[in-house]
Design an enzyme around this catalytic site. Structure first.
Site, mmCIF file in Angstrom:
data_model
loop_
_atom_site.group_PDB
_atom_site.id
_atom_site.type_symbol
_atom_site.label_atom_id
_atom_site.label_comp_id
_atom_site.label_asym_id
_atom_site.label_seq_id
_atom_site.Cartn_x
_atom_site.Cartn_y
_atom_site.Cartn_z
ATOM 1 N N LYS A 32 3.971 20.557 -18.344
ATOM 2 C CA LYS A 32 3.281 20.564 -19.645
ATOM 3 C C LYS A 32 3.253 21.979 -20.232
ATOM 4 O O LYS A 32 3.371 22.166 -21.446
ATOM 5 C CB LYS A 32 1.863 20.034 -19.474
ATOM 6 C CG LYS A 32 1.051 20.047 -20.757
ATOM 7 C CD LYS A 32 -0.321 19.422 -20.573
ATOM 8 C CE LYS A 32 -1.118 19.449 -21.868
ATOM 9 N NZ LYS A 32 -2.437 18.792 -21.741
ATOM 10 N N TYR A 90 9.180 -12.575 8.645
ATOM 11 C CA TYR A 90 9.406 -12.848 7.228
ATOM 12 C C TYR A 90 8.555 -14.040 6.828
ATOM 13 O O TYR A 90 7.820 -14.597 7.646
ATOM 14 C CB TYR A 90 10.889 -13.112 6.930
ATOM 15 C CG TYR A 90 11.568 -14.148 7.808
ATOM 16 C CD1 TYR A 90 11.408 -15.511 7.566
ATOM 17 C CD2 TYR A 90 12.400 -13.761 8.858
ATOM 18 C CE1 TYR A 90 12.035 -16.461 8.350
ATOM 19 C CE2 TYR A 90 13.033 -14.704 9.648
ATOM 20 C CZ TYR A 90 12.853 -16.055 9.386
ATOM 21 O OH TYR A 90 13.469 -16.994 10.159
ATOM 22 N N GLU A 105 9.059 -28.272 18.141
ATOM 23 C CA GLU A 105 8.918 -26.854 17.838
ATOM 24 C C GLU A 105 7.665 -26.251 18.473
ATOM 25 O O GLU A 105 7.709 -25.181 19.072
ATOM 26 C CB GLU A 105 8.860 -26.665 16.310
ATOM 27 C CG GLU A 105 8.793 -25.225 15.845
ATOM 28 C CD GLU A 105 10.126 -24.531 15.834
ATOM 29 O OE1 GLU A 105 10.141 -23.296 15.779
ATOM 30 O OE2 GLU A 105 11.156 -25.213 15.899
ATOM 31 N N VAL A 161 -6.456 17.229 0.452
ATOM 32 C CA VAL A 161 -6.981 18.066 -0.622
ATOM 33 C C VAL A 161 -6.689 19.526 -0.289
ATOM 34 O O VAL A 161 -7.220 20.063 0.685
ATOM 35 C CB VAL A 161 -8.503 17.866 -0.806
ATOM 36 C CG1 VAL A 161 -9.024 18.788 -1.912
ATOM 37 C CG2 VAL A 161 -8.804 16.415 -1.154
ATOM 38 N N LYS A 162 -5.826 20.130 -1.098
ATOM 39 C CA LYS A 162 -5.506 21.549 -0.917
ATOM 40 C C LYS A 162 -5.155 22.220 -2.240
ATOM 41 O O LYS A 162 -5.504 23.368 -2.480
ATOM 42 C CB LYS A 162 -4.384 21.744 0.099
ATOM 43 C CG LYS A 162 -3.126 20.945 -0.162
ATOM 44 C CD LYS A 162 -2.267 20.869 1.082
ATOM 45 C CE LYS A 162 -1.053 19.976 0.861
ATOM 46 N NZ LYS A 162 -0.603 19.385 2.131
ATOM 47 N N THR A 163 -4.468 21.521 -3.124
ATOM 48 C CA THR A 163 -4.046 22.131 -4.391
ATOM 49 C C THR A 163 -4.831 21.594 -5.593
ATOM 50 O O THR A 163 -4.629 22.080 -6.711
ATOM 51 C CB THR A 163 -2.546 21.888 -4.633
ATOM 52 O OG1 THR A 163 -2.305 20.481 -4.682
ATOM 53 C CG2 THR A 163 -1.721 22.498 -3.511
ATOM 54 N N GLY A 169 11.796 -31.401 15.950
ATOM 55 C CA GLY A 169 11.495 -30.076 15.424
ATOM 56 C C GLY A 169 10.110 -29.985 14.826
ATOM 57 O O GLY A 169 9.795 -29.030 14.104
ATOM 58 N N ARG A 228 -12.907 -37.553 -3.247
ATOM 59 C CA ARG A 228 -11.448 -37.554 -3.154
ATOM 60 C C ARG A 228 -10.989 -36.367 -2.304
ATOM 61 O O ARG A 228 -11.736 -35.414 -2.073
ATOM 62 C CB ARG A 228 -10.818 -37.490 -4.543
ATOM 63 C CG ARG A 228 -10.826 -36.107 -5.149
ATOM 64 C CD ARG A 228 -10.160 -36.060 -6.515
ATOM 65 N NE ARG A 228 -9.966 -34.677 -6.942
ATOM 66 C CZ ARG A 228 -9.713 -34.319 -8.181
ATOM 67 N NH1 ARG A 228 -9.613 -35.234 -9.141
ATOM 68 N NH2 ARG A 228 -9.541 -33.041 -8.484
ATOM 69 N N HIS A 268 6.405 -30.007 8.297
ATOM 70 C CA HIS A 268 6.248 -29.322 7.010
ATOM 71 C C HIS A 268 4.839 -29.507 6.460
ATOM 72 O O HIS A 268 4.649 -29.835 5.291
ATOM 73 C CB HIS A 268 7.297 -29.797 6.006
ATOM 74 C CG HIS A 268 8.699 -29.566 6.447
ATOM 75 N ND1 HIS A 268 9.172 -28.338 6.873
ATOM 76 C CD2 HIS A 268 9.755 -30.415 6.563
ATOM 77 C CE1 HIS A 268 10.436 -28.430 7.214
ATOM 78 N NE2 HIS A 268 10.820 -29.674 7.051
ATOM 79 N N GLY A 315 2.926 22.685 6.082
ATOM 80 C CA GLY A 315 4.166 22.866 6.820
ATOM 81 C C GLY A 315 5.113 23.840 6.151
ATOM 82 O O GLY A 315 5.868 24.559 6.822
#
Length: 532
Positions: A139, A229, A345, A66-68, A322, A528, A293, A37
């Site tokens: 460098k 979230y 809920e 990949v170019k440089t 709920g 158990r 819960h 660009g």
């Protein structure tokens, strides 16, 4: 030594000031090489810039990834102009010096700061060639001028105009310092993002070894749902479906949301818990499970789904508000009407009878989920902490009546056997330490997640009292063995007359003796169900 700048490589994401800067370079006789660009912008402005491919003799490939990254670029940047061997190798390999590098990096930090950024978009904004060129140039600051900040353009041009096209060593050193400050900050931003990011795909594999759990197949986890979230609003979260050599298992393959708001992180945890608990009774009589819960707070089984739900609700009339309700039958109108008496809920059912969905949809905030198929019997559970992840096979073990070992003088009656197995199935899904009292295929008291098994028993007994349920003649299940007789004695004091537990304590005989003294029938499962 202040070499004259004859060739510049320009590749910038932030193009602020680059056109007038390059125009002055061109007037000073500097050959300009550019990429992507930036090249188009320079050429569109009438600047005689050449593609990086004229230097590398190789096209830009992989969508510009990949170019440089090429010896003709990094050789031109790293060669020491006062080292004979370097000069000789440059000539032998037809590599030309690059005296000025103008590079700023892909806007990674700006990209990941967006609230809707996708993981793949973030990854694509990790610059590879840019930092590599900057580091090579910095460098070799003794010979190469490197610019990362458009505010330094004027300084560079001013020095070039005063010094016959060259910059001073002091300026080159200063600019090199800025490079390593930039790349250090850039790498830290990437590291910090990856430490908390949710990639689109994760691969879990484990070599077969006698000292490891043998996994039958490779597991690929693919992000299926971006959660708003996690458990709390400040936590990022996503849902990853499982793909194995046996096929793919996705949330949407097993469940379909027919009504209500988008599902949250906690919703999916609760749906999984409720679905897993009702799975234990899938092929049995109508059963209703109420979860809060991730813990069952009431489970009931009866000839009709309505009566099963009433039993489950009676266990604890406060916690279901709920909560999440899951049933193993098509939801009928009578049961739906009973559920509608309180706010729920999520409601999960394999199907819904005519007219039920119309009635259930009247409560806008409720999620209605159709369970389309059983969850995987095989597979892994993955849990994480700050140090890494824990992986284990799912707990799909269950015991039949024939496998129960009667260890007391009194053998359970037929009704007690039914209640013991019922309580055991519920207990498997209650957080440890877990105690479940049951009678007539109904939970009477549930004690969950206590540090002491005796405390869990006390809570279960208290909850039964709060609900007005008489524990006399009840069956009690414990997810792990009673380490002392006090746990069993507490159950006996509450009125339990039969006990199901794994056994395996060094004091098993002490517990058995206490059961015999109280006339309690007790069976051992030999297995158990800890659930942390």
């Amino acid at each position: 030594m202040n070499p004259k700048i004859k060739r510049a490589l320009i590749s910038v994401s932030d193009k602020t000031g680059i056109i007038p800067f390059a125009q002055v370079l061109e007037k000073l006789g500097v050959e300009i090489i550019s990429t992507g660009g930036t090249l188009r912008s320079l050429q569109d402005s009438g600047i005689n810039a050449q593609s990086i491919s004229t230097l590398t003799k190789f096209p830009e490939i992989l969508d510009g990834r990949v170019k440089t990254l090429h010896p003709n670029v990094h050789g031109g940047l790293l060669a020491k102009r006062d080292e004979e061997i370097h000069l000789k190798e440059m000539t032998e390999n037809s590599i030309e010096f690059i005296d000025l590098v103008v590079v700023n990096l892909y806007p990674f930090e700006k990209t990941v700061a967006k609230s809707d950024v996708k993981f793949d978009e973030a990854i694509e904004n990790i610059d590879i060639g840019g930092p590599s060129m900057l580091r090579s140039s910095a460098k070799n600051f003794k010979f190469v001028t490197v610019v990362t900040d458009f505010t330094d353009y004027a300084t560079v041009l001013d020095e070039m105009q005063k010094n016959n096209g060259a910059t001073t060593l002091a300026t080159r050193f200063y600019l090199a310092q800025k490079v390593f400050q930039l790349t250090s900050k850039y790498d830290s931003a990437i590291s910090n993002y990856l430490a908390t990011a949710l990639p689109e795909e994760l691969i879990l594999s484990q070599e077969k070894d006698t000292n490891k759990i043998e996994l039958e197949y490779l597991h690929v986890l693919t992000k299926e749902i971006d959660m708003r979230y996690g458990e709390n609003p400040h936590q990022k979260a996503g849902f990853y479906s499982i793909r194995t050599s046996e096929g793919e298992s996705t949330f949407r393959e097993h469940f379909e949301k027919l009504h209500g708001k988008e599902l949250s992180f906690n919703n999916i945890l609760d749906i999984s818990a409720a679905a897993g608990a009702v799975e234990e009774f899938w092929d049995e009589a109508p059963t209703a499970v109420i979860v809060k819960h991730t813990n069952p707070c009431g489970v009931g089984q009866d000839a009709s789904l309505l009566e099963a739900y009433k039993k489950a609700f009676q266990t604890d009339t406060q916690a279901p508000f709920g909560g999440i309700i899951s049933v193993n039958r098509s939801l009928d109108k009578e049961t739906a009407e009973a559920i509608n008496l309180i706010f729920t809920e999520i409601v999960i059912a394999p199907d819904f009878e005519d007219g039920v969905m119309e009635m259930m949809r009247k409560k806008k905030d409720r999620r209605i989920i159709q369970r389309k198929k059983s969850v995987l019997k095989k597979g892994l559970e993955v849990r994480g902490n700050a140090m890494g992840i824990l992986i284990q096979e799912r707990d799909t073990a269950m015991i039949t009546r024939k496998e129960l070992k009667v260890v007391t003088k009194r053998v359970p009656t037929e009704e007690e056997f039914k209640d013991l197995l019922f309580a055991w199935k519920v207990c498997k899904h209650v957080k440890s330490n877990a105690i479940v009292y049951a009678k007539n295929l109904q939970t009477y008291g549930i004690g969950a997640g206590q540090m002491s098994r005796v405390d869990s028993s006390r809570i279960a007994r208290w909850k039964a009292g709060e609900a007005g349920l008489d524990l006399n003649g009840s069956a009690v299940a414990s997810d792990a063995f009673f380490p002392f007789a006090d746990g069993l004695l507490a159950a006996a004091e509450a009125g339990a007359m039969s006990v199901i537990q794994p056994g395996g304590s060094v004091r098993d005989q002490e517990v058995i003796d206490a059961a015999n003294e109280k006339g309690i029938a007790m069976v051992f499962t030999g297995i158990r169900h800890f659930k942390h």
